[in-house]
Design an enzyme around this catalytic site. Structure first.
Site, mmCIF file in Angstrom:
data_model
loop_
_atom_site.group_PDB
_atom_site.id
_atom_site.type_symbol
_atom_site.label_atom_id
_atom_site.label_comp_id
_atom_site.label_asym_id
_atom_site.label_seq_id
_atom_site.Cartn_x
_atom_site.Cartn_y
_atom_site.Cartn_z
ATOM 1 N N SER A 179 0.799 -1.374 0.016
ATOM 2 C CA SER A 179 -0.152 0.024 0.102
ATOM 3 C C SER A 179 0.852 1.190 0.040
ATOM 4 O O SER A 179 1.754 1.351 -0.786
ATOM 5 C CB SER A 179 -0.965 -0.016 1.167
ATOM 6 O OG SER A 179 -1.778 0.948 1.135
ATOM 7 N N ARG A 249 -12.199 6.457 9.651
ATOM 8 C CA ARG A 249 -11.670 4.840 9.765
ATOM 9 C C ARG A 249 -12.642 4.087 9.103
ATOM 10 O O ARG A 249 -12.483 3.177 8.125
ATOM 11 C CB ARG A 249 -11.474 4.439 11.107
ATOM 12 C CG ARG A 249 -10.998 3.120 10.955
ATOM 13 C CD ARG A 249 -9.658 2.830 10.271
ATOM 14 N NE ARG A 249 -9.341 1.562 10.477
ATOM 15 C CZ ARG A 249 -8.078 1.031 10.006
ATOM 16 N NH1 ARG A 249 -7.590 1.726 9.144
ATOM 17 N NH2 ARG A 249 -7.846 -0.265 10.317
ATOM 18 N N ASP A 344 -8.846 -5.978 -5.379
ATOM 19 C CA ASP A 344 -8.368 -4.603 -4.775
ATOM 20 C C ASP A 344 -8.854 -3.726 -5.523
ATOM 21 O O ASP A 344 -8.307 -3.300 -6.607
ATOM 22 C CB ASP A 344 -6.829 -4.783 -4.591
ATOM 23 C CG ASP A 344 -6.307 -3.462 -3.845
ATOM 24 O OD1 ASP A 344 -7.258 -2.493 -3.361
ATOM 25 O OD2 ASP A 344 -5.153 -3.416 -3.549
ATOM 26 N N HIS A 377 -8.201 -4.806 -0.808
ATOM 27 C CA HIS A 377 -6.733 -4.014 -0.384
ATOM 28 C C HIS A 377 -6.132 -4.781 0.801
ATOM 29 O O HIS A 377 -4.883 -4.947 0.797
ATOM 30 C CB HIS A 377 -7.103 -2.702 -0.307
ATOM 31 C CG HIS A 377 -5.778 -2.040 -0.331
ATOM 32 N ND1 HIS A 377 -4.795 -1.842 -1.152
ATOM 33 C CD2 HIS A 377 -5.338 -1.189 1.068
ATOM 34 C CE1 HIS A 377 -4.010 -1.102 -0.811
ATOM 35 N NE2 HIS A 377 -4.056 -0.633 0.321
ATOM 36 N N ASP A 378 -6.983 -5.145 1.661
ATOM 37 C CA ASP A 378 -6.441 -5.887 3.061
ATOM 38 C C ASP A 378 -5.670 -7.211 2.568
ATOM 39 O O ASP A 378 -4.773 -7.784 3.505
ATOM 40 C CB ASP A 378 -7.273 -5.927 3.996
ATOM 41 C CG ASP A 378 -7.495 -4.964 4.859
ATOM 42 O OD1 ASP A 378 -6.617 -3.752 4.770
ATOM 43 O OD2 ASP A 378 -8.382 -4.843 5.728
#
Length: 404
Positions: A179, A249, A344, A377-378
């Site tokens: 990232s 968040r 992602d 993405h994680d």
């Protein structure tokens, strides 16, 4: 997984045959566990010139290391962290906190600390011990707050280079990150082409899209509009803009997960047995996002969030070359491993392919892996056999090059 490269292939067979056996590093714990680690605070008295024209005079960086630096200092690997991570890459702190990439770094793991000396650095402006908005200003003794200068990826890389100097490391075996960390790794290869052999860029991008900048702006707006923000000087008021941080968040977390992953985790499951016709939590996904937001707001600093998301926005090495990424990477000397994940959508595979094409246009050696993992993405933080096998095989090649 797709390999596109200008050097000998890291094939599936290579990955399968990569050595996974390692002696136990410390008796009394699993062979692949680093165990207890203690970070080090490094102080740098020499001013650091920043991209915005200002300086930071006297600053600290939190550093954590794993493994042993060899005699010729050729086996060092720098791990660059993402937005809300830190120097604590692997192992366990005394209070029980496990490193954010512990499944990747350790004895016998893809980045094998029996062979490599791994360094994690907490970036300037962060809130985990390195000098940042929460730190006392040298002239006033009060927290920097909103007076902390806006920093960039390039500033972080220059600070990390001083850490390398402190260790006497002239050239890293690899600089690696996922990232935002991948952006730093890429910047290393462009700013210090002679100081790394390999550049490993995972789930990253050579620049943010307009959509990504927009997500960051909405998140920052949530913080800036919180009444407890007080222009960034909330420390003096003994409050914290938790509501803004919480929303920021929640917004970010949505972008880290894929639609497929959210459907599998939550679907349309209700929190209670039936709907309650209210604006309180009704769905499991709402409960999850609120939990993540609340947890984040407890430990993260709002000014740091503003700084890091702005650093994300500014990163664009092609800008100085008329928008040409091919020209921007022309002078790099590193070999590259670029990894993306098909689900992602924060930093989509197309962005990684853009980087790969620019490197290949210059005939630079590059290995590309596109992993069909469902976690969005994680995924770069999670264990996936194909992903880890690719990274393991690539580091096996590095180890053979340097005799580690």
């Amino acid at each position: 997984m797709t390999d596109i490269q200008a050097d000998p292939a890291v094939t599936a067979a290579d990955a399968a045959q990569a050595d996974t056996s390692s002696p136990t590093a410390h008796q009394g714990k699993p062979a692949n566990a680093i165990g207890l680690v203690v970070p080090e605070r490094m102080h740098f008295a020499e001013p650091l010139q920043l991209r915005n024209g200002s300086q930071i005079c006297g600053y600290d960086l939190m550093v954590e290391t794993y493994g042993t630096l060899n005699a010729d200092r050729s086996n060092a690997v720098l791990i660059c962290h993402a937005l809300n991570a830190s120097h604590h890459v692997a192992g366990v702190h005394a209070e029980g906190e496990v490193g954010w990439w512990d499944n990747m770094v350790g004895p016998g793991k893809p980045v094998d600390t029996n062979r490599f000396f791994v360094i994690g650095v907490n970036n300037l402006g962060s809130c985990f011990g390195s000098t940042g908005p929460m730190s006392p200003h040298p002239e006033t003794g009060l927290p920097y707050g909103a007076r902390f200068p806006v920093v960039t990826v390039e500033d972080w890389v220059n600070a990390q280079a001083r850490v390398a100097d402190r260790f006497g490391i002239e050239q890293f075996a690899a600089v690696m990150g996922g990232s935002l960390g991948g952006m730093q790794a890429l910047a290393w290869s462009l700013m210090y082409p002679d100081r790394l052999r390999h550049c490993v860029v995972v789930a990253s991008t050579p620049k943010l899209s307009a959509q990504n900048i927009a997500f960051n702006e909405v998140a920052r707006s949530a913080i800036l509009s919180d009444p407890d923000f007080h222009g960034g000087d909330y420390y003096a008021h003994n409050v914290k803009p938790k509501r803004g941080l919480r929303v920021a968040r929640m917004i970010g977390h949505i972008t880290y997960l894929s639609d497929e992953d959210m459907a599998a985790k939550f679907g349309r499951e209700l929190k209670a047995e039936d709907i309650r016709f209210s604006f309180d939590v009704e769905f499991q996904v709402e409960s999850y996002l609120r939990y993540q937001g609340d947890k984040f707001a407890e430990y993260f600093d709002a000014n740091t969030y503003l700084l890091i998301t702005r650093a994300l926005d500014y990163f664009d090495p092609a800008l100085a070359y008329g928008g040409s990424l091919t020209k921007a990477v022309a002078h790099t000397k590193a070999s590259y491993l670029v990894v993306s994940f098909m689900t992602d959508w924060r930093f989509a595979p197309a962005r990684s392919r853009e980087l790969v094409k620019a490197l290949l246009d210059n005939k630079h050696p590059v290995t590309y892996g596109e992993i069909d993992a469902p976690h969005g993405h994680d995924a770069f933080l999670l264990e996936d056999a194909r992903y880890h096998a690719l990274v393991r095989a690539y580091y096996e090649r590095i180890a053979q090059e340097i005799g580690a």
